[in-house]
Design a protein around this motif. Structure first.
Motif, mmCIF file in Angstrom:
data_model
loop_
_atom_site.group_PDB
_atom_site.id
_atom_site.type_symbol
_atom_site.label_atom_id
_atom_site.label_comp_id
_atom_site.label_asym_id
_atom_site.label_seq_id
_atom_site.Cartn_x
_atom_site.Cartn_y
_atom_site.Cartn_z
ATOM 1 N N THR A 123 -2.750 -2.822 -2.547
ATOM 2 C CA THR A 123 -2.576 -4.229 -2.177
ATOM 3 C C THR A 123 -2.665 -5.114 -3.405
ATOM 4 N N PHE A 149 7.608 -3.484 -0.047
ATOM 5 C CA PHE A 149 6.674 -4.442 0.556
ATOM 6 C C PHE A 149 7.199 -5.872 0.548
ATOM 7 N N ARG A 161 4.678 -7.827 4.365
ATOM 8 C CA ARG A 161 3.412 -7.525 5.034
ATOM 9 C C ARG A 161 3.054 -8.611 6.051
#
Length: 233
Positions: free
Chosen positions: A3, A103, A36
């Motif tokens: 992340t 992502f 996300r």
């Protein structure tokens, strides 16, 4: 999947987009999307071609890339038309971390309406006419509007009401919506159910059957999971 790494990539791109728009001019828009958070994927935007703002949603094209996951590839130099009639030339480049996980995306949109009008005028003067119709893409800050547009487009292609669809056509509809990334959006199953006039439970049932191939299709059960509102999909 890191992340921190993904956050760092997005943070590095945010100031870059202002420089791109400043260089290319007011007809250009550059957007950074974070997949996300698909309901409000726009984390940075420069320019005003599509009218979206930070925390706005992705388009149908972005949802399609989201649906393909790590298999997604860049979509370059495609042309669509906005709902207010602008002709837009775009490129969408996927963002990956060092593990190869998709992502997000960096999107460049250029308003070529004036260029197209000039081209048409020159064509008429030269005695050359005719142009291909461009698909209309929904650019909106509300992801619900994008979901509705995808559902409506599929129903228009089938030219039938939900009650008139056969079982295989219903499964095909849910399979197609799933392929377009609709069910990655929080609350999309409820929204699709309301749009079609069926219960939420029925929507999940059709989705599950579509993902396992129903009566005829391929087995996609490996993709069955939960949607973003936590209900079984």
């Amino acid at each position: 999947m890191s992340t921190e790494e993904q956050d760092a990539i997005i943070a590095a791109l945010a100031p870059v987009i202002d420089g791109i728009v400043t260089t290319l001019g007011s007809f250009c828009e550059v957007v950074v999307h974070d997949f996300r958070r698909p309901e409000r994927s726009v984390v940075a935007i420069a320019g005003t071609v599509t009218g979206r703002t930070v925390d706005g949603s992705m388009s149908e094209i972005g949802m399609g890339i989201l649906a393909r996951g790590d298999e997604a590839t860049d979509e370059l130099n495609y042309i669509t038309r906005t709902q207010d009639g602008k002709l837009v030339k775009s490129s969408t480049m996927v963002l990956r971390d060092s593990a190869g996980t998709v992502f997000g995306a960096l999107c460049v949109n250029v308003d070529i309406t004036a260029v197209n009008q000039a081209h048409a005028l020159i064509g008429e003067l030269a005695g050359v006419t005719g142009s291909a119709a461009m698909p209309t893409t929904t650019f909106d800050n509300d992801i619900g509007s994008v979901v509705d547009a995808i559902v409506d487009a599929h129903q228009l292609r089938q030219n039938k009401k939900w009650s008139e669809l056969s079982r295989s056509e219903r499964l095909e509809l849910f399979s197609s919506l799933d392929d377009h990334g609709v069910f990655a959006v929080r609350g999309a199953a409820q929204q699709v159910a309301e749009r079609l006039g069926i219960s939420r439970a029925s929507a999940y049932s059709y989705l599950a059957k579509a993902r396992t191939g129903g009566a005829n299709g391929p087995d996609r059960s490996a993709t069955v999971g939960t949607d973003q509102d936590g209900a079984q999909a």
